[in-house]
Design a protein around this motif. Sequence first.
Motif, PDB file in Angstrom:
ATOM      1  N   GLU A 192       0.910  -1.224   0.002  1.00 35.12           N
ATOM      2  CA  GLU A 192       0.114   0.053   0.004  1.00 35.12           C
ATOM      3  C   GLU A 192       0.902   1.419   0.140  1.00 35.12           C
ATOM      4  OE1 GLU A 192      -2.927   2.281   3.010  1.00 35.12           O
ATOM      5  OE2 GLU A 192      -3.453  -0.193   2.842  1.00 35.12           O
ATOM      6  N   GLU A 193       2.079   1.228   0.815  1.00 37.43           N
ATOM      7  CA  GLU A 193       2.941   2.530   0.910  1.00 37.43           C
ATOM      8  C   GLU A 193       3.603   2.612  -0.508  1.00 37.43           C
ATOM      9  OE1 GLU A 193       3.202   4.763   3.384  1.00 37.43           O
ATOM     10  OE2 GLU A 193       1.416   3.357   4.255  1.00 37.43           O
ATOM     11  N   MET A 194       3.816   1.575  -0.943  1.00 32.35           N
ATOM     12  CA  MET A 194       4.471   1.608  -2.257  1.00 32.35           C
ATOM     13  C   MET A 194       3.639   2.126  -3.599  1.00 32.35           C
ATOM     14  SD  MET A 194       6.749  -1.374  -4.364  1.00 32.35           S
ATOM     15  CE  MET A 194       5.584  -2.417  -4.729  1.00 32.35           C
ATOM     16  N   ILE A 195       2.387   1.713  -3.505  1.00 29.76           N
ATOM     17  CA  ILE A 195       1.596   2.358  -4.404  1.00 29.76           C
ATOM     18  C   ILE A 195       1.315   3.786  -4.181  1.00 29.76           C
ATOM     19  CG2 ILE A 195      -0.759   2.091  -5.158  1.00 29.76           C
ATOM     20  CD1 ILE A 195      -0.812  -0.860  -4.446  1.00 29.76           C
ATOM     21  N   LYS A 196       1.168   4.145  -2.803  1.00 29.41           N
ATOM     22  CA  LYS A 196       1.233   5.688  -2.553  1.00 29.41           C
ATOM     23  C   LYS A 196       2.338   6.457  -2.970  1.00 29.41           C
ATOM     24  CE  LYS A 196      -1.687   5.613   1.646  1.00 29.41           C
ATOM     25  NZ  LYS A 196      -1.585   5.542   3.216  1.00 29.41           N
ATOM     26  N   HIS A 197       3.442   5.922  -2.883  1.00 25.47           N
ATOM     27  CA  HIS A 197       4.696   6.544  -3.237  1.00 25.47           C
ATOM     28  C   HIS A 197       4.685   6.652  -4.901  1.00 25.47           C
ATOM     29  CE1 HIS A 197       8.989   7.137  -4.123  1.00 25.47           C
ATOM     30  NE2 HIS A 197       8.946   6.292  -4.798  1.00 25.47           N
ATOM     31  N   PHE A 198       4.245   5.494  -5.780  1.00 32.13           N
ATOM     32  CA  PHE A 198       4.052   5.895  -7.021  1.00 32.13           C
ATOM     33  C   PHE A 198       2.921   6.847  -7.708  1.00 32.13           C
ATOM     34  CE2 PHE A 198       6.038   1.532  -7.202  1.00 32.13           C
ATOM     35  CZ  PHE A 198       7.211   1.896  -7.764  1.00 32.13           C
ATOM     36  N   ILE A 199       2.004   6.852  -6.801  1.00 29.35           N
ATOM     37  CA  ILE A 199       0.872   7.845  -7.117  1.00 29.35           C
ATOM     38  C   ILE A 199       1.389   9.525  -6.948  1.00 29.35           C
ATOM     39  CG2 ILE A 199      -1.336   8.713  -6.293  1.00 29.35           C
ATOM     40  CD1 ILE A 199      -2.118   5.804  -5.864  1.00 29.35           C
ATOM     41  N   ILE A 205      -4.479  -7.080  -3.616  1.00 32.97           N
ATOM     42  CA  ILE A 205      -3.749  -6.244  -4.538  1.00 32.97           C
ATOM     43  C   ILE A 205      -4.758  -5.013  -4.764  1.00 32.97           C
ATOM     44  CG2 ILE A 205      -3.014  -5.737  -6.623  1.00 32.97           C
ATOM     45  CD1 ILE A 205      -1.902  -8.811  -6.581  1.00 32.97           C
ATOM     46  N   GLN A 206      -6.309  -5.244  -5.115  1.00 27.29           N
ATOM     47  CA  GLN A 206      -7.224  -4.295  -5.234  1.00 27.29           C
ATOM     48  C   GLN A 206      -7.273  -3.420  -4.156  1.00 27.29           C
ATOM     49  OE1 GLN A 206     -10.178  -6.859  -7.185  1.00 27.29           O
ATOM     50  NE2 GLN A 206     -10.030  -5.528  -8.995  1.00 27.29           N
ATOM     51  N   ASP A 207      -7.562  -3.946  -3.070  1.00 27.88           N
ATOM     52  CA  ASP A 207      -7.835  -3.288  -1.525  1.00 27.88           C
ATOM     53  C   ASP A 207      -6.663  -2.425  -1.400  1.00 27.88           C
ATOM     54  OD1 ASP A 207     -10.192  -4.654  -1.681  1.00 27.88           O
ATOM     55  OD2 ASP A 207      -9.571  -6.052  -0.135  1.00 27.88           O
ATOM     56  N   SER A 208      -5.282  -2.929  -1.545  1.00 34.39           N
ATOM     57  CA  SER A 208      -4.396  -2.252  -1.135  1.00 34.39           C
ATOM     58  C   SER A 208      -3.990  -0.865  -2.190  1.00 34.39           C
ATOM     59  CB  SER A 208      -2.832  -2.851  -1.285  1.00 34.39           C
ATOM     60  OG  SER A 208      -2.744  -3.825  -0.620  1.00 34.39           O
ATOM     61  N   ALA A 209      -4.389  -0.913  -3.475  1.00 34.30           N
ATOM     62  CA  ALA A 209      -4.346   0.150  -4.224  1.00 34.30           C
ATOM     63  C   ALA A 209      -5.542   1.084  -4.023  1.00 34.30           C
ATOM     64  CB  ALA A 209      -4.557  -0.382  -5.786  1.00 34.30           C
ATOM     65  N   LEU A 210      -6.708   0.384  -3.630  1.00 31.10           N
ATOM     66  CA  LEU A 210      -7.796   1.605  -3.211  1.00 31.10           C
ATOM     67  C   LEU A 210      -7.512   2.358  -2.259  1.00 31.10           C
ATOM     68  CD1 LEU A 210     -10.866  -0.949  -4.197  1.00 31.10           C
ATOM     69  CD2 LEU A 210     -10.199   1.318  -5.436  1.00 31.10           C
ATOM     70  N   ALA A 211      -7.168   1.339  -1.094  1.00 31.62           N
ATOM     71  CA  ALA A 211      -6.669   2.105   0.548  1.00 31.62           C
ATOM     72  C   ALA A 211      -5.579   3.262   0.091  1.00 31.62           C
ATOM     73  CB  ALA A 211      -6.086   1.186   1.395  1.00 31.62           C
ATOM     74  N   ALA A 212      -4.699   3.025  -1.004  1.00 32.07           N
ATOM     75  CA  ALA A 212      -3.714   3.894  -1.236  1.00 32.07           C
ATOM     76  C   ALA A 212      -4.217   5.046  -1.950  1.00 32.07           C
ATOM     77  CB  ALA A 212      -2.629   3.215  -2.062  1.00 32.07           C
ATOM     78  N   GLY A 213      -5.600   5.265  -2.451  1.00 36.28           N
ATOM     79  CA  GLY A 213      -5.927   6.555  -3.138  1.00 36.28           C
ATOM     80  C   GLY A 213      -6.275   6.274  -4.613  1.00 36.28           C
ATOM     81  N   ALA A 214      -6.341   5.091  -4.921  1.00 34.47           N
ATOM     82  CA  ALA A 214      -6.799   4.975  -6.421  1.00 34.47           C
ATOM     83  C   ALA A 214      -8.305   5.214  -6.320  1.00 34.47           C
ATOM     84  CB  ALA A 214      -6.399   3.654  -6.882  1.00 34.47           C
ATOM     85  N   ARG A 215      -8.744   5.670  -7.467  1.00 33.12           N
ATOM     86  CA  ARG A 215     -10.450   5.731  -7.704  1.00 33.12           C
ATOM     87  C   ARG A 215     -10.774   4.615  -8.269  1.00 33.12           C
ATOM     88  NH1 ARG A 215      -9.946   9.712 -11.123  1.00 33.12           N
ATOM     89  NH2 ARG A 215     -10.556   8.682 -13.169  1.00 33.12           N
ATOM     90  N   ARG A 216     -10.047   3.911  -9.047  1.00 32.47           N
ATOM     91  CA  ARG A 216     -10.559   2.639  -9.752  1.00 32.47           C
ATOM     92  C   ARG A 216      -9.308   1.678 -10.094  1.00 32.47           C
ATOM     93  NH1 ARG A 216     -13.212   2.234 -15.593  1.00 32.47           N
ATOM     94  NH2 ARG A 216     -13.598  -0.013 -15.714  1.00 32.47           N
ATOM     95  N   VAL A 217      -9.269   0.454  -9.661  1.00 35.15           N
ATOM     96  CA  VAL A 217      -8.454  -0.410 -10.037  1.00 35.15           C
ATOM     97  C   VAL A 217      -8.693  -1.679 -11.030  1.00 35.15           C
ATOM     98  CG1 VAL A 217      -6.717  -1.910  -8.707  1.00 35.15           C
ATOM     99  CG2 VAL A 217      -7.657  -0.081  -7.721  1.00 35.15           C
ATOM    100  N   GLN A 218      -8.001  -1.859 -12.003  1.00 33.17           N
ATOM    101  CA  GLN A 218      -8.081  -2.880 -12.970  1.00 33.17           C
ATOM    102  C   GLN A 218      -6.890  -3.710 -12.762  1.00 33.17           C
ATOM    103  OE1 GLN A 218      -9.453  -0.383 -16.467  1.00 33.17           O
ATOM    104  NE2 GLN A 218     -10.862  -2.278 -16.511  1.00 33.17           N
TER     105      GLN A 218
END
Length: 202
Positions: A1-8, A37-50
Amino acid sequence: EEMIKHFIKKVHRKTLANPRILICVPTGSTPVERKAIQDSALAAGARRVQLIEEPIAAAIGAGLPISEATGSMVVDIGGGTTEIAVLSLGGIVKDKSIKVAGDIFTSDIRYFMRQNHNLVIGERSAERIKIEVGAALENLEETDKELPPNWEVQGRDQTTGKPKAVEVSYKEIARALDTSIKQIEDAIMQALAMTPPELAAD
């Protein structure tokens, strides 16, 4: 989740964003892993995850005609796994995943240097050798490609503990990787054996 936040944050430096995100997943991942994986991306701030399977993403990136009725094969050698897939009509027909990939290649090189040159090297040095000198064939002279240069490797003598340097060639590194490469070749043949004949012929 933190890594996805970093990339965003890296992509959207100056704006507050809730981006749509596309994430590659291994073909062998379970529904539970994919949901995580989807839940982590949504928690990191994604609007939609595919999610997209890694071989399909690799095929699109390579410009293969995956939406056509012909068969295409992708061999995606990552860090931890090698993904092999036969694709047709926009989907995966047969796939095989093995845990032999870049990380194992690095370990193979370190082991080879100890066994053949009595030289202890670190992971970073082995990684550099893999990138700069790595080859899967010992007879690259028969191809038109430019040959990888010999590489001086710094390390520690396994017996004396003193600093030592040796030069390695692509032929040696091909020998070091031979067992792992053969495992990938075997997995490719297994994937082809499971593929319908009309697609395997393509």
